[in-house]
Design a protein around this motif. Sequence first.
Motif, PDB file in Angstrom:
ATOM      1  N   SER A 140      31.831 -38.706  54.656  1.00  0.00           N
ATOM      2  CA  SER A 140      30.717 -38.254  55.495  1.00  0.00           C
ATOM      3  C   SER A 140      30.217 -36.877  55.068  1.00  0.00           C
ATOM      4  O   SER A 140      29.032 -36.564  55.231  1.00  0.00           O
ATOM      5  CB  SER A 140      31.135 -38.230  56.965  1.00  0.00           C
ATOM      6  OG  SER A 140      32.140 -37.268  57.196  1.00  0.00           O
ATOM      7  N   GLU A 141      31.104 -36.054  54.525  1.00  0.00           N
ATOM      8  CA  GLU A 141      30.711 -34.729  54.050  1.00  0.00           C
ATOM      9  C   GLU A 141      30.002 -34.785  52.693  1.00  0.00           C
ATOM     10  O   GLU A 141      29.263 -33.859  52.338  1.00  0.00           O
ATOM     11  CB  GLU A 141      31.945 -33.835  53.908  1.00  0.00           C
ATOM     12  CG  GLU A 141      32.651 -33.510  55.215  1.00  0.00           C
ATOM     13  CD  GLU A 141      34.043 -32.941  54.989  1.00  0.00           C
ATOM     14  OE1 GLU A 141      34.440 -32.831  53.797  1.00  0.00           O
ATOM     15  OE2 GLU A 141      34.731 -32.621  55.971  1.00  0.00           O
ATOM     16  N   THR A 142      30.238 -35.843  51.944  1.00  0.00           N
ATOM     17  CA  THR A 142      29.808 -35.882  50.545  1.00  0.00           C
ATOM     18  C   THR A 142      28.516 -36.637  50.324  1.00  0.00           C
ATOM     19  O   THR A 142      27.718 -36.283  49.452  1.00  0.00           O
ATOM     20  CB  THR A 142      30.924 -36.533  49.688  1.00  0.00           C
ATOM     21  OG1 THR A 142      32.148 -35.832  49.910  1.00  0.00           O
ATOM     22  CG2 THR A 142      30.585 -36.486  48.206  1.00  0.00           C
ATOM     23  N   SER A 163      36.257 -38.747  56.593  1.00  0.00           N
ATOM     24  CA  SER A 163      35.690 -37.402  56.765  1.00  0.00           C
ATOM     25  C   SER A 163      35.110 -36.893  55.455  1.00  0.00           C
ATOM     26  O   SER A 163      34.014 -36.307  55.432  1.00  0.00           O
ATOM     27  CB  SER A 163      36.765 -36.442  57.274  1.00  0.00           C
ATOM     28  OG  SER A 163      37.212 -36.812  58.562  1.00  0.00           O
ATOM     29  N   ARG A 164      35.818 -37.139  54.353  1.00  0.00           N
ATOM     30  CA  ARG A 164      35.319 -36.681  53.047  1.00  0.00           C
ATOM     31  C   ARG A 164      34.051 -37.429  52.649  1.00  0.00           C
ATOM     32  O   ARG A 164      33.122 -36.845  52.092  1.00  0.00           O
ATOM     33  CB  ARG A 164      36.403 -36.857  51.991  1.00  0.00           C
ATOM     34  CG  ARG A 164      37.493 -35.805  52.131  1.00  0.00           C
ATOM     35  CD  ARG A 164      38.407 -35.742  50.946  1.00  0.00           C
ATOM     36  NE  ARG A 164      39.440 -34.742  51.222  1.00  0.00           N
ATOM     37  CZ  ARG A 164      40.707 -34.858  50.911  1.00  0.00           C
ATOM     38  NH1 ARG A 164      41.139 -35.940  50.286  1.00  0.00           N
ATOM     39  NH2 ARG A 164      41.568 -33.904  51.189  1.00  0.00           N
ATOM     40  N   SER A 211      36.619 -34.369  47.466  1.00  0.00           N
ATOM     41  CA  SER A 211      35.212 -34.694  47.681  1.00  0.00           C
ATOM     42  C   SER A 211      34.435 -34.661  46.372  1.00  0.00           C
ATOM     43  O   SER A 211      33.555 -35.496  46.129  1.00  0.00           O
ATOM     44  CB  SER A 211      34.595 -33.714  48.679  1.00  0.00           C
ATOM     45  OG  SER A 211      35.214 -33.816  49.941  1.00  0.00           O
ATOM     46  N   ALA A 227      26.881 -31.919  50.271  1.00  0.00           N
ATOM     47  CA  ALA A 227      26.611 -32.833  51.377  1.00  0.00           C
ATOM     48  C   ALA A 227      25.302 -33.560  51.126  1.00  0.00           C
ATOM     49  O   ALA A 227      24.352 -33.015  50.563  1.00  0.00           O
ATOM     50  CB  ALA A 227      26.541 -32.057  52.691  1.00  0.00           C
TER      51      ALA A 227
END
Length: 396
Positions: A42-44, A39-40, A111, A5
């Motif tokens: 934002s997580e990465t 979503s991926r 991701s 992240a």
Amino acid sequence: MMATANSIPDVTPSSAPAAVELLVMVASMPPNQLETLLSRLSETFATDRMLIAVPDAPADTHPTLRIIATPATKASWTLTAADFANSAELARKNDARAILMLGPEAASLTSTSLHDLANAILSSNTDLAIPLYQLPPYAGLVNSAILYPLTRALFAQSVRFPLAIDLGLSVRMAERLAAAANRFVALHQGDAIIWPVDEASTAGYSIHEVEVGPRTLPHPVEFDLNAILALVAGSLFADIDIKAAFWQRARPLTSARTPIPQPPMTEAAADIAPMLDSFRLAYTNLREIWSLVLPPNSLLGLKRLSSTDAAAFRMPDNLWARIVFDFLLAYRLRTINRGHLLGALTPLYLAWVASHINITASGTNSEHHIEAVAAAFEADKPYLVSRWRWPDRFNP
């Protein structure tokens, strides 16, 4: 490197928007796929350093993401000239440091894959990060039969998927591709195909291949092999013609390739009977056209293949390389109408596919065979160069 992240370094918070480290250009896709991809992302990546450009931007379901709307392009299965022109323009407006272009079905990328494609640009001097997909043995065969061998032989680049639909770009690479794309956009051909590996090679820019694992590939809305093969091969042939002064010079291959590991074959071999029927019918009906393009030795090889039993059907790698080279030459010289020429290539391509299926069904690893085909193209490059310079006769 595993994705983590906020992999783009944070900066001291301020009231002004943070500088854009990464511009992410996202192709049109169904809402559920877009939601997964957002979503991926934002997580990465650090969300305050990333700008996402999406056709028909969604409602504010991800308040931490900076999302802007872009006009939808005609991309249904590959990146187009309009996509490259738009990406460079947005990168300039937002002073982005790197661009990540994601094609249709990009939600199937992990991701880790997204991180590694972007990080290849952000953490090094790489100009073009291009994915190495892990596909089923019988997927992407136009790429395996024509695009990869030609790109490797002529541009000395062992990039396995030269028409990849996900890319990491430096700013100068984006500008280079936009310059090539704008010529088509000005002619109202925004859906034209651009060849990033060829552009990077001729500019002397650095290329890095990134393993991304499996990926779902999009399909044209109306699949027509004749139309797809004519579009893709014709576009590549035209690009090769433009860059002839570059590729005619001898260059060593940038790096040796280790064939992509493949799981054991689990699917049954495809039925090659319709492919061979098409080839044999074409041998009867198109021989006169083929004789305008192919030298006598190639025609003799096709004659032998036309009477070969299905189980024993094998197209020699050097014969296939010579066929593609001679069709490329005929395209350049306009030996016959280009539409008719590329249509006459389709049954020969189907013969190659039938041969490839037989070879892999007999126990040969699919990637090993494709590497052997590419090596045959490399070995026969002097023939192409010779006939390109002196096209008035067939060389022995």
